[in-house]
Design a protein around this motif. Structure first.
Motif, PDB file in Angstrom:
ATOM      1  N   GLN A   1       0.827  -1.206   0.000  1.00  0.00           N
ATOM      2  CA  GLN A   1       0.000   0.000   0.000  1.00  0.00           C
ATOM      3  C   GLN A   1       0.863   1.258   0.000  1.00  0.00           C
ATOM      4  N   GLN A   2       1.974   1.221   0.727  1.00  0.00           N
ATOM      5  CA  GLN A   2       2.871   2.370   0.747  1.00  0.00           C
ATOM      6  C   GLN A   2       3.497   2.582  -0.625  1.00  0.00           C
ATOM      7  N   ARG A   3       3.884   1.479  -1.291  1.00  0.00           N
ATOM      8  CA  ARG A   3       4.458   1.599  -2.641  1.00  0.00           C
ATOM      9  C   ARG A   3       3.457   2.222  -3.598  1.00  0.00           C
ATOM     10  N   ALA A   4       2.202   1.772  -3.535  1.00  0.00           N
ATOM     11  CA  ALA A   4       1.170   2.304  -4.420  1.00  0.00           C
ATOM     12  C   ALA A   4       0.889   3.774  -4.120  1.00  0.00           C
ATOM     13  N   GLN A   5       0.934   4.152  -2.839  1.00  0.00           N
ATOM     14  CA  GLN A   5       0.721   5.548  -2.474  1.00  0.00           C
ATOM     15  C   GLN A   5       1.826   6.427  -3.039  1.00  0.00           C
ATOM     16  N   ASP A   6       3.060   5.958  -2.953  1.00  0.00           N
ATOM     17  CA  ASP A   6       4.185   6.706  -3.528  1.00  0.00           C
ATOM     18  C   ASP A   6       4.026   6.848  -5.042  1.00  0.00           C
ATOM     19  N   TYR A   7       3.564   5.782  -5.702  1.00  0.00           N
ATOM     20  CA  TYR A   7       3.363   5.820  -7.147  1.00  0.00           C
ATOM     21  C   TYR A   7       2.249   6.788  -7.513  1.00  0.00           C
ATOM     22  N   LEU A   8       1.184   6.810  -6.708  1.00  0.00           N
ATOM     23  CA  LEU A   8       0.071   7.721  -6.955  1.00  0.00           C
ATOM     24  C   LEU A   8       0.533   9.172  -6.889  1.00  0.00           C
ATOM     25  N   GLU A   9       1.363   9.476  -5.911  1.00  0.00           N
ATOM     26  CA  GLU A   9       1.890  10.835  -5.794  1.00  0.00           C
ATOM     27  C   GLU A   9       2.797  11.176  -6.973  1.00  0.00           C
ATOM     28  N   LEU A  10       3.482  10.168  -7.509  1.00  0.00           N
ATOM     29  CA  LEU A  10       4.385  10.388  -8.644  1.00  0.00           C
ATOM     30  C   LEU A  10       3.617  10.732  -9.922  1.00  0.00           C
ATOM     31  N   ILE A  11       2.524  10.024 -10.200  1.00  0.00           N
ATOM     32  CA  ILE A  11       1.793  10.259 -11.454  1.00  0.00           C
ATOM     33  C   ILE A  11       0.918  11.508 -11.382  1.00  0.00           C
ATOM     34  N   GLY A  12       0.500  11.917 -10.194  1.00  0.00           N
ATOM     35  CA  GLY A  12      -0.296  13.124 -10.034  1.00  0.00           C
ATOM     36  C   GLY A  12      -1.786  12.904 -10.271  1.00  0.00           C
ATOM     37  N   GLU A  13      -2.583  13.866  -9.832  1.00  0.00           N
ATOM     38  CA  GLU A  13      -4.039  13.755  -9.903  1.00  0.00           C
ATOM     39  C   GLU A  13      -4.563  13.767 -11.332  1.00  0.00           C
ATOM     40  N   GLU A  14      -3.940  14.551 -12.201  1.00  0.00           N
ATOM     41  CA  GLU A  14      -4.413  14.638 -13.590  1.00  0.00           C
ATOM     42  C   GLU A  14      -4.317  13.285 -14.283  1.00  0.00           C
ATOM     43  N   GLU A  15      -3.186  12.613 -14.113  1.00  0.00           N
ATOM     44  CA  GLU A  15      -3.016  11.292 -14.728  1.00  0.00           C
ATOM     45  C   GLU A  15      -3.930  10.269 -14.057  1.00  0.00           C
ATOM     46  N   ALA A  16      -4.120  10.405 -12.748  1.00  0.00           N
ATOM     47  CA  ALA A  16      -5.012   9.486 -12.039  1.00  0.00           C
ATOM     48  C   ALA A  16      -6.441   9.605 -12.565  1.00  0.00           C
ATOM     49  N   ASP A  17      -6.900  10.848 -12.792  1.00  0.00           N
ATOM     50  CA  ASP A  17      -8.250  11.051 -13.320  1.00  0.00           C
ATOM     51  C   ASP A  17      -8.375  10.483 -14.730  1.00  0.00           C
ATOM     52  N   ARG A  18      -7.320  10.621 -15.528  1.00  0.00           N
ATOM     53  CA  ARG A  18      -7.355  10.063 -16.880  1.00  0.00           C
ATOM     54  C   ARG A  18      -7.510   8.549 -16.833  1.00  0.00           C
ATOM     55  N   ARG A  19      -6.857   7.926 -15.884  1.00  0.00           N
ATOM     56  CA  ARG A  19      -6.924   6.475 -15.778  1.00  0.00           C
ATOM     57  C   ARG A  19      -8.287   5.991 -15.293  1.00  0.00           C
ATOM     58  N   ILE A  20      -9.019   6.851 -14.576  1.00  0.00           N
ATOM     59  CA  ILE A  20     -10.365   6.476 -14.155  1.00  0.00           C
ATOM     60  C   ILE A  20     -11.240   6.244 -15.381  1.00  0.00           C
TER      61      ILE A  20
END
Length: 264
Positions: free
Chosen positions: A170-189
């Motif tokens: 979970q910590q690894r995934a959290q670090d990755y989420l911070e790396l890609i940023g919210e804009e990329e996260a929304d695109r992946r949704i």
């Protein structure tokens, strides 16, 4: 009809001892595991509450203005022990254990110091790392007859290992989420909405995308079902890449079934 207070207290005591054992055992294996501060506080509060309730029933709670009882925080529970027990040596108070006619040394000073460290982390007031002496003081509580959970939990070595691995994942995934940023996260949704199994044999009846415990989005694609059919299958989040293992899914399903059983 509400259960009588004695039964209710007995059930609560059992929950406290089990929670202390699970959390303390994780820290005994790896006290630098992600979320260690919260795990420590959870273990300490439950362990102290069980000991105080066993020794001075009622002292574990404080009365609120509305007449309701509230469990005292760990710092106040430590103070109860400090006030009622004599010092065996500076900062360490000796608590008699009437059940087996022995005594437990509670290192109040060290445990209070540990709370200073964990509270700074948990309430974003700075940094603070747990030390081996803090864990040793926490584990020393297990010698009290109302606890004695850590050795039992150690027998469940697979559970402890899986719990620690999932926290690191979970910590690894959290670090990755911070790396890609919210804009990329929304695109992946948006991409996740179109996701489907590549082969009909991979379809899981009644289960599609579920909530991810890391990014909080409904983007965790399930690759199987838990043994109880509770919907906590293993899978991978299409946004933050968190991978929920079969063991982690099974543990969530067990907790779900226990909670449902208690509600019934």
């Amino acid at each position: 009809m509400l259960p009588p207070p004695i039964v209710e207290d007995a059930v609560m005591q059992e929950k406290r001892t089990e929670e202390y054992g699970r959390c303390a055992t994780v820290l005994d294996v790896d006290f630098q595991v992600p979320g260690a501060a919260a795990i420590f506080d959870q273990a300490l509060t439950n362990g102290l509450a069980a000991i105080v309730a066993c020794t001075w029933l009622g002292e574990e709670n404080e009365e609120r203005r509305n007449g309701q009882r509230r469990l005292k925080p760990a710092s106040q529970l430590l103070q109860v022990i400090a006030d009622k027990c004599e010092e065996a040596r500076p900062g360490v108070h000796r608590l008699s254990d009437d059940e087996d006619e022995s005594a437990v040394d509670v290192d109040v000073a060290t445990l209070k110091d540990a709370l200073e460290h964990t509270q700074r982390v948990r309430h974003a007031r700075g940094t603070g790392a747990l030390e081996e002496r803090h864990i040793a003081a926490l584990l020393a509580l297990d010698s009290h007859s109302c606890l004695r959970q850590v050795s039992e939990e150690k027998r469940e070595a697979d559970w402890v290992r899986n719990e620690i691995q999932d926290r690191y994942e979970q910590q690894r995934a959290q670090d990755y989420l911070e790396l890609i940023g919210e804009e990329e996260a929304d695109r992946r949704i948006a991409l996740a909405a179109d996701h489907g199994p590549a082969h009909p044999d991979d379809l899981i009846s009644g289960v599609g995308l579920t909530d991810c415990p890391v990014c909080g989005r409904e983007t965790l694609t399930v690759a199987g079902l838990d043994d109880f059919g509770a919907g906590y299958g293993p899978g991978t989040c299409l946004v933050c890449s968190y991978v929920r293992s079969p063991a982690a899914a099974h543990d969530l399903a067990v907790k779900h079934m226990l909670a449902r059983h208690q509600d019934d």
